[in-house]
Scaffold this motif. Structure first.
Motif, PDB file in Angstrom:
ATOM      1  N   LEU A 111       0.835  -1.209   0.000  1.00  0.00           N
ATOM      2  CA  LEU A 111       0.000   0.000   0.000  1.00  0.00           C
ATOM      3  C   LEU A 111       0.867   1.255   0.000  1.00  0.00           C
ATOM      4  CD1 LEU A 111      -2.725  -1.082   2.600  1.00  0.00           C
ATOM      5  CD2 LEU A 111      -2.827  -1.206   0.108  1.00  0.00           C
ATOM      6  N   TYR A 112       0.348   2.312  -0.617  1.00  0.00           N
ATOM      7  CA  TYR A 112       1.086   3.573  -0.732  1.00  0.00           C
ATOM      8  C   TYR A 112       0.669   4.573   0.339  1.00  0.00           C
ATOM      9  CZ  TYR A 112       2.522   2.047  -5.389  1.00  0.00           C
ATOM     10  OH  TYR A 112       3.071   1.357  -6.433  1.00  0.00           O
ATOM     11  N   THR A 113       1.655   5.285   0.853  1.00  0.00           N
ATOM     12  CA  THR A 113       1.415   6.441   1.720  1.00  0.00           C
ATOM     13  C   THR A 113       1.917   7.662   0.967  1.00  0.00           C
ATOM     14  OG1 THR A 113       1.619   5.186   3.750  1.00  0.00           O
ATOM     15  CG2 THR A 113       2.033   7.542   3.918  1.00  0.00           C
ATOM     16  N   VAL A 114       1.069   8.673   0.858  1.00  0.00           N
ATOM     17  CA  VAL A 114       1.465   9.886   0.142  1.00  0.00           C
ATOM     18  C   VAL A 114       1.395  11.067   1.095  1.00  0.00           C
ATOM     19  CG1 VAL A 114       0.858   9.183  -2.202  1.00  0.00           C
ATOM     20  CG2 VAL A 114      -0.923  10.114  -0.726  1.00  0.00           C
ATOM     21  N   SER A 115       2.301  12.027   0.897  1.00  0.00           N
ATOM     22  CA  SER A 115       2.198  13.254   1.680  1.00  0.00           C
ATOM     23  C   SER A 115       2.637  14.440   0.841  1.00  0.00           C
ATOM     24  CB  SER A 115       3.005  13.153   2.974  1.00  0.00           C
ATOM     25  OG  SER A 115       4.354  12.978   2.677  1.00  0.00           O
ATOM     26  N   SER A 116       2.061  15.573   1.158  1.00  0.00           N
ATOM     27  CA  SER A 116       2.336  16.789   0.399  1.00  0.00           C
ATOM     28  C   SER A 116       2.231  17.984   1.333  1.00  0.00           C
ATOM     29  CB  SER A 116       1.294  16.897  -0.722  1.00  0.00           C
ATOM     30  OG  SER A 116       1.387  18.141  -1.370  1.00  0.00           O
ATOM     31  N   ARG A 117       3.080  18.999   1.063  1.00  0.00           N
ATOM     32  CA  ARG A 117       3.059  20.213   1.882  1.00  0.00           C
ATOM     33  C   ARG A 117       2.768  21.396   0.992  1.00  0.00           C
ATOM     34  NH1 ARG A 117       7.023  20.950   6.187  1.00  0.00           N
ATOM     35  NH2 ARG A 117       7.528  18.893   6.994  1.00  0.00           N
ATOM     36  N   VAL A 118       2.095  22.366   1.597  1.00  0.00           N
ATOM     37  CA  VAL A 118       1.885  23.617   0.889  1.00  0.00           C
ATOM     38  C   VAL A 118       2.010  24.751   1.914  1.00  0.00           C
ATOM     39  CG1 VAL A 118      -0.658  23.651   1.132  1.00  0.00           C
ATOM     40  CG2 VAL A 118       0.395  24.731  -0.848  1.00  0.00           C
ATOM     41  N   ALA A 119       2.610  25.854   1.469  1.00  0.00           N
ATOM     42  CA  ALA A 119       2.704  27.021   2.354  1.00  0.00           C
ATOM     43  C   ALA A 119       1.672  28.032   1.883  1.00  0.00           C
ATOM     44  CB  ALA A 119       4.106  27.615   2.272  1.00  0.00           C
ATOM     45  N   VAL A 120       0.825  28.488   2.796  1.00  0.00           N
ATOM     46  CA  VAL A 120      -0.185  29.475   2.404  1.00  0.00           C
ATOM     47  C   VAL A 120       0.033  30.762   3.187  1.00  0.00           C
ATOM     48  CG1 VAL A 120      -1.893  27.737   1.729  1.00  0.00           C
ATOM     49  CG2 VAL A 120      -1.872  28.566   4.075  1.00  0.00           C
ATOM     50  N   GLU A 121      -0.120  31.875   2.493  1.00  0.00           N
ATOM     51  CA  GLU A 121       0.024  33.162   3.172  1.00  0.00           C
ATOM     52  C   GLU A 121      -1.184  33.381   4.066  1.00  0.00           C
ATOM     53  OE1 GLU A 121       0.958  36.421   0.468  1.00  0.00           O
ATOM     54  OE2 GLU A 121       1.812  34.888  -0.867  1.00  0.00           O
TER      55      GLU A 121
END
Ligand SMILES: *[C@@H]1O[C@H](CO)[C@@H](O)[C@H](O)[C@H]1NC(C)=O
Ligand SMILES: *[C@@H]1O[C@H](CO)[C@@H](O)[C@H](O)[C@H]1NC(C)=O
Ligand SMILES: *[C@@H]1O[C@H](CO)[C@@H](O)[C@H](O)[C@H]1NC(C)=O
Length: 218
Positions: free
Chosen positions: A180-190
């Motif tokens: 199984l896959y684990t995915v992660s993502s980051r985003v910076a928001v003002e």
């Protein structure tokens, strides 16, 4: 008469299985449909379910009114069966329990006495909801989204409160020993930005989407 009709049906019956793939989720019990048309009693005739890519290839062999357990591939032991009551009506559908990722593939339903076969495609999926964590630095809020337990590999999207796509860093993907896959993502928001954000994880092959919202106080 009996034999006349018996042979008539032997010559005429087709083996029918769906042309659309069957989608199943990991851990589920599912049915791979296959039946004879026109219906004939299939209890006393041989039915073979196989996956041509395996060795041994048999998923289930039914002969002389019993299942031949010894013929089947070890990964299907205790997980496949026919609907005994349905065989009389020419229904040779296969029940597969506790679906695993490795079950994905092409299954062949073969009736040797008719010399006819049909195939069913099984597509396996796994989904899970994403979880968002946020942390602050001086000028921005960093949102991290993680979703554990997908198959096949999904994609991750970030949306703002108006549904606009945000540009995030590359998605990190890990594959566990269970496949199984684990995915992660980051985003910076003002901080001045619209403050309702969505992390959407989606997989098109299995037509599945899961999303989580987060409210960032301005
Ligand atoms: C065959 O039997 C299964 C299990 O009872 C059922 O879900 C399926 O609809 C049946 N198929 C036909 C063609 O009757
Ligand atoms: C995909 O899923 C949506 C929502 O569950 C559904 O309305 C749509 O018909 C599905 N599309 C396909 C191709 O299965
Ligand atoms: C954020 O937006 C989504 C729709 O994009 C909505 O369903 C949700 O209720 C909103 N959440 C908040 C806290 O405003």
């Amino acid at each position: 008469y009996y034999y006349y009709y018996y042979y008539y049906y032997l010559c005429q019956s087709e083996v029918i299985a769906p042309s659309q793939p069957i989608v199943a989720f990991v851990g589920e019990d599912i049915i791979l449909p296959c039946h004879l048309e026109p219906a004939m009693n299939a209890f006393d005739i041989t039915t073979e379910w196989a996956r041509p890519d395996l060795d041994p290839r048999f998923v289930l062999v039914w002969r002389d009114g019993v299942e031949l357990e010894s013929k089947k591939h070890s990964s299907y032991r205790g997980r496949t069966s026919l609907f005994t009551e349905e065989l009389k009506h020419g229904n040779v559908s296969l029940k597969l329990s506790k679906v695993k990722i490795s079950d994905e593939g092409t299954y062949r339903c073969f009736i040797p006495v008719l010399a006819r076969a049909s195939t069913v495609q099984l597509v396996v999926g796994a989904v899970s909801p994403p979880v968002i964590q946020s942390s602050k630095n001086l000028s921005a809020v960093v949102l991290q989204c993680e979703s554990e337990g997908w198959y096949p590999e999904p994609e991750v999207l970030w949306l703002d409160g108006e549904g606009n796509l945000l540009s995030a860093g590359p998605t990190e993907t890990l594959r566990g020993p269970d496949g199984l896959y684990t995915v992660s993502s980051r985003v910076a928001v003002e901080k001045r930005h619209n403050n309702n954000f969505t992390c959407r994880v989606q997989q098109q092959n299995i037509n599945q989407t899961r999303e989580t919202h987060v409210h960032v106080p301005g």
